[in-house]
Design a protein around this motif. Structure first.
Motif, PDB file in Angstrom:
ATOM      1  N   PHE A  82       0.889  -1.292  -0.068  1.00  0.00           N
ATOM      2  CA  PHE A  82       0.235  -0.023  -0.011  1.00  0.00           C
ATOM      3  C   PHE A  82       0.907   1.371  -0.129  1.00  0.00           C
ATOM      4  N   LEU A  83       1.941   1.243   0.948  1.00  0.00           N
ATOM      5  CA  LEU A  83       2.927   2.304   0.966  1.00  0.00           C
ATOM      6  C   LEU A  83       3.568   2.462  -0.355  1.00  0.00           C
ATOM      7  N   ARG A  84       3.945   1.498  -1.106  1.00  0.00           N
ATOM      8  CA  ARG A  84       4.681   1.390  -2.181  1.00  0.00           C
ATOM      9  C   ARG A  84       3.912   2.299  -3.356  1.00  0.00           C
ATOM     10  N   GLU A  85       2.614   1.706  -3.423  1.00  0.00           N
ATOM     11  CA  GLU A  85       1.846   2.275  -4.460  1.00  0.00           C
ATOM     12  C   GLU A  85       1.506   3.718  -4.271  1.00  0.00           C
ATOM     13  N   ASN A  86       1.411   4.177  -2.895  1.00  0.00           N
ATOM     14  CA  ASN A  86       0.982   5.580  -2.574  1.00  0.00           C
ATOM     15  C   ASN A  86       2.293   6.439  -2.743  1.00  0.00           C
ATOM     16  N   ASP A  87       3.551   5.891  -2.945  1.00  0.00           N
ATOM     17  CA  ASP A  87       4.517   6.566  -2.906  1.00  0.00           C
ATOM     18  C   ASP A  87       4.817   6.768  -4.679  1.00  0.00           C
ATOM     19  N   LYS A  88       3.870   6.237  -5.378  1.00  0.00           N
ATOM     20  CA  LYS A  88       4.463   6.437  -6.879  1.00  0.00           C
ATOM     21  C   LYS A  88       3.892   7.656  -7.253  1.00  0.00           C
ATOM     22  N   PRO A  89       4.743   8.387  -8.142  1.00  0.00           N
ATOM     23  CA  PRO A  89       4.250   9.684  -8.645  1.00  0.00           C
ATOM     24  C   PRO A  89       2.816   9.616  -9.245  1.00  0.00           C
ATOM     25  N   LYS A  90       1.806  10.689  -8.976  1.00  0.00           N
ATOM     26  CA  LYS A  90       0.697  10.521  -9.702  1.00  0.00           C
ATOM     27  C   LYS A  90       0.471  11.558 -10.761  1.00  0.00           C
ATOM     28  N   VAL A  91       0.086  11.229 -11.924  1.00  0.00           N
ATOM     29  CA  VAL A  91      -0.209  11.959 -13.197  1.00  0.00           C
ATOM     30  C   VAL A  91      -1.177  11.638 -13.608  1.00  0.00           C
ATOM     31  N   VAL A  92      -2.155  12.755 -14.068  1.00  0.00           N
ATOM     32  CA  VAL A  92      -3.279  12.740 -14.597  1.00  0.00           C
ATOM     33  C   VAL A  92      -3.068  13.285 -15.984  1.00  0.00           C
ATOM     34  N   VAL A  93      -3.585  12.431 -17.094  1.00  0.00           N
ATOM     35  CA  VAL A  93      -3.650  12.947 -18.303  1.00  0.00           C
ATOM     36  C   VAL A  93      -5.144  13.241 -18.945  1.00  0.00           C
ATOM     37  N   VAL A  94      -5.490  14.450 -19.412  1.00  0.00           N
ATOM     38  CA  VAL A  94      -6.482  14.760 -20.124  1.00  0.00           C
ATOM     39  C   VAL A  94      -6.440  15.215 -21.305  1.00  0.00           C
ATOM     40  N   LEU A  95      -7.241  14.299 -22.165  1.00  0.00           N
ATOM     41  CA  LEU A  95      -7.202  14.328 -23.615  1.00  0.00           C
ATOM     42  C   LEU A  95      -8.518  15.016 -24.233  1.00  0.00           C
ATOM     43  N   LYS A  96      -8.436  15.451 -25.475  1.00  0.00           N
ATOM     44  CA  LYS A  96      -9.682  16.007 -26.136  1.00  0.00           C
ATOM     45  C   LYS A  96     -10.737  14.917 -26.304  1.00  0.00           C
ATOM     46  N   GLU A  97     -10.674  13.919 -26.702  1.00  0.00           N
ATOM     47  CA  GLU A  97     -11.469  12.591 -26.840  1.00  0.00           C
ATOM     48  C   GLU A  97     -10.645  11.527 -26.865  1.00  0.00           C
ATOM     49  N   LEU A  98     -11.634  10.241 -27.045  1.00  0.00           N
ATOM     50  CA  LEU A  98     -10.842   9.141 -26.919  1.00  0.00           C
ATOM     51  C   LEU A  98     -11.592   8.290 -28.157  1.00  0.00           C
ATOM     52  N   ASP A  99     -12.224   8.833 -28.910  1.00  0.00           N
ATOM     53  CA  ASP A  99     -13.154   8.136 -30.096  1.00  0.00           C
ATOM     54  C   ASP A  99     -12.392   7.887 -31.292  1.00  0.00           C
ATOM     55  N   SER A 100     -11.478   8.797 -31.717  1.00  0.00           N
ATOM     56  CA  SER A 100     -10.830   8.664 -33.002  1.00  0.00           C
ATOM     57  C   SER A 100      -9.329   7.681 -32.771  1.00  0.00           C
ATOM     58  N   GLN A 101      -9.216   7.311 -33.865  1.00  0.00           N
ATOM     59  CA  GLN A 101      -7.678   6.507 -33.849  1.00  0.00           C
ATOM     60  C   GLN A 101      -6.605   7.528 -33.472  1.00  0.00           C
ATOM     61  N   TYR A 102      -6.255   8.671 -33.844  1.00  0.00           N
ATOM     62  CA  TYR A 102      -5.423   9.716 -33.129  1.00  0.00           C
ATOM     63  C   TYR A 102      -5.240   9.451 -31.792  1.00  0.00           C
ATOM     64  N   TRP A 103      -6.290   9.648 -30.839  1.00  0.00           N
ATOM     65  CA  TRP A 103      -6.322   9.870 -29.622  1.00  0.00           C
ATOM     66  C   TRP A 103      -6.030   8.507 -28.841  1.00  0.00           C
ATOM     67  N   LYS A 104      -6.567   7.518 -29.470  1.00  0.00           N
ATOM     68  CA  LYS A 104      -6.210   6.181 -28.825  1.00  0.00           C
ATOM     69  C   LYS A 104      -4.764   5.723 -28.909  1.00  0.00           C
ATOM     70  N   ILE A 105      -4.104   6.302 -29.909  1.00  0.00           N
ATOM     71  CA  ILE A 105      -2.919   6.063 -30.110  1.00  0.00           C
ATOM     72  C   ILE A 105      -1.965   6.880 -29.040  1.00  0.00           C
ATOM     73  N   VAL A 106      -2.570   8.148 -28.863  1.00  0.00           N
ATOM     74  CA  VAL A 106      -1.687   8.945 -27.616  1.00  0.00           C
ATOM     75  C   VAL A 106      -1.956   8.337 -26.514  1.00  0.00           C
ATOM     76  N   LYS A 107      -2.959   7.660 -26.031  1.00  0.00           N
ATOM     77  CA  LYS A 107      -3.411   7.136 -24.797  1.00  0.00           C
ATOM     78  C   LYS A 107      -2.456   5.876 -24.962  1.00  0.00           C
ATOM     79  N   GLY A 108      -2.109   5.206 -25.868  1.00  0.00           N
ATOM     80  CA  GLY A 108      -1.112   4.127 -25.798  1.00  0.00           C
ATOM     81  C   GLY A 108      -0.046   4.372 -25.276  1.00  0.00           C
ATOM     82  N   GLY A 109       0.682   5.615 -25.963  1.00  0.00           N
ATOM     83  CA  GLY A 109       1.803   6.139 -25.605  1.00  0.00           C
ATOM     84  C   GLY A 109       1.862   6.481 -24.271  1.00  0.00           C
ATOM     85  N   VAL A 110       0.918   7.092 -23.554  1.00  0.00           N
ATOM     86  CA  VAL A 110       0.871   7.520 -22.272  1.00  0.00           C
ATOM     87  C   VAL A 110       0.740   6.295 -21.354  1.00  0.00           C
ATOM     88  N   GLU A 111      -0.050   5.247 -21.559  1.00  0.00           N
ATOM     89  CA  GLU A 111       0.041   4.075 -20.724  1.00  0.00           C
ATOM     90  C   GLU A 111       1.274   3.290 -20.555  1.00  0.00           C
TER      91      GLU A 111
END
Length: 317
Positions: free
Chosen positions: A25-54
């Motif tokens: 639990f402590l190890r997981e809570n020590d991880k850096p927290k990053v949130v990514v907000v994209l324009k949308e996730l319906d198109s190929q383009y943004w799905k690929i951006v999401k793939g790189g992020v993940e």
């Protein structure tokens, strides 16, 4: 005696499990927290951006999540950002829909939460970094690509929807392509239509250009979705001319691979996503990062279209 040993053994197992869970639990809570907000996730383009992020989340051991609007509106994106502000992540990465997002992004800055912009830049001076395409350079390269298939004095169509002129990404691409084409002595024909539907507007604008200038020799479209609509119009009117777009979506690359079209410009959305997370990690560690990180472009032709198709299809499985 035996009963006491059983109780003691149970206690040892229980404490071991509890310690293990606590450490995890402590190890997981020590991880850096990053949130990514994209324009949308319906198109190929943004799905690929999401793939790189993940992929970046996994490689850098980040406690991260990706969010996006359902309707592509500034209001919805601002609501998402307001909720994230309450969570106080270490870094927020945003693909802003418009400059109207900047007031809420300033609130992150006031709360000492670094803001990285991905895909879409803004002149806001307090952003930590922009990660994405140099869109003027993309347009310039697209203009060079088109000009290489034409002669001085030829006419190139640039069909537009009225909203493109206020879109920073598209306006930079338009300025870049005009710069190269005019430098090569090619005439740029612009027709702007304002209808409710963006693609219908572009088709109407392209139809107008073909009717008024039947000798048009090529087309630049601000992205590949528009380029595919333009292709439908030129095909209906019996034209076989070079059409250069941007983004490198599968349908466009398919047309290049089979020889129907000659080339397009591809951004690197996967790299945008991955590098934005990599940059967030550097920021969290206190390292200095560049204000602008150019993720580059690729020119897609028949020679490399199959390789690009295989890459895209693997990402979108």
């Amino acid at each position: 005696m035996k009963k006491r040993w059983m109780i003691l053994l149970f206690c040892v197992f229980f404490l071991t499990a509890l310690i293990g869970y606590t450490v995890k639990f402590l190890r997981e809570n020590d991880k850096p927290k990053v949130v990514v907000v994209l324009k949308e996730l319906d198109s190929q383009y943004w799905k690929i951006v999401k793939g790189g992020v993940e992929k970046g989340f996994r490689d850098f051991d980040i406690d991260g999540k990706v969010l996006a609007t359902h309707d592509g509106s500034v209001e919805e994106q601002n609501d998402i950002l307001k909720n994230i502000l309450k969570e106080k992540p270490d870094v927020v990465i945003v693909a802003p829909i418009s400059a109207s997002n900047i007031p809420i992004l300033k609130e992150f800055d006031k709360n000492n939460i670094p803001v990285l912009l991905v895909d879409t830049n803004d002149l806001w001076e307090n952003k930590t970094s922009y990660i994405g395409t140099d869109n003027f350079e993309l347009g310039r390269k697209a203009g060079e690509l088109l000009a290489s298939q034409l002669q001085p004095g030829d006419e190139v169509a640039l069909p537009l929807f009225d909203g493109f002129l206020t879109n920073q990404v598209f306006s930079e691409r338009i300025n870049g392509v005009k710069y190269s084409l005019e430098d090569a002595g090619v005439t740029v024909l612009v027709d702007t239509i304002k209808l409710r539907d963006e693609l219908s507007s572009v088709k109407k604008a392209m139809t107008n250009i073909l009717q008024d200038h039947p000798d048009v020799k090529g087309v630049f479209a601000v992205n590949d979705i528009i380029a595919l609509s333009v292709f439908e119009v030129t095909k209906e009117h019996g034209y076989k001319i070079p059409i250069v777009g941007a983004d490198g979506v599968i349908e466009m690359v398919d047309l290049i691979e089979d020889g129907t079209l000659t080339s397009t410009i591809a951004q690197n959305p996967y790299d945008m996503g991955y590098i934005s997370v990599e940059t967030a990690v550097k920021v969290i560690k206190g390292e200095k990062v560049a204000k602008n990180i150019d993720t580059g472009i690729d020119i897609i032709t028949k020679d490399n279209a199959k390789q690009q198709l295989d890459f895209l299809k693997q990402l979108l499985k």
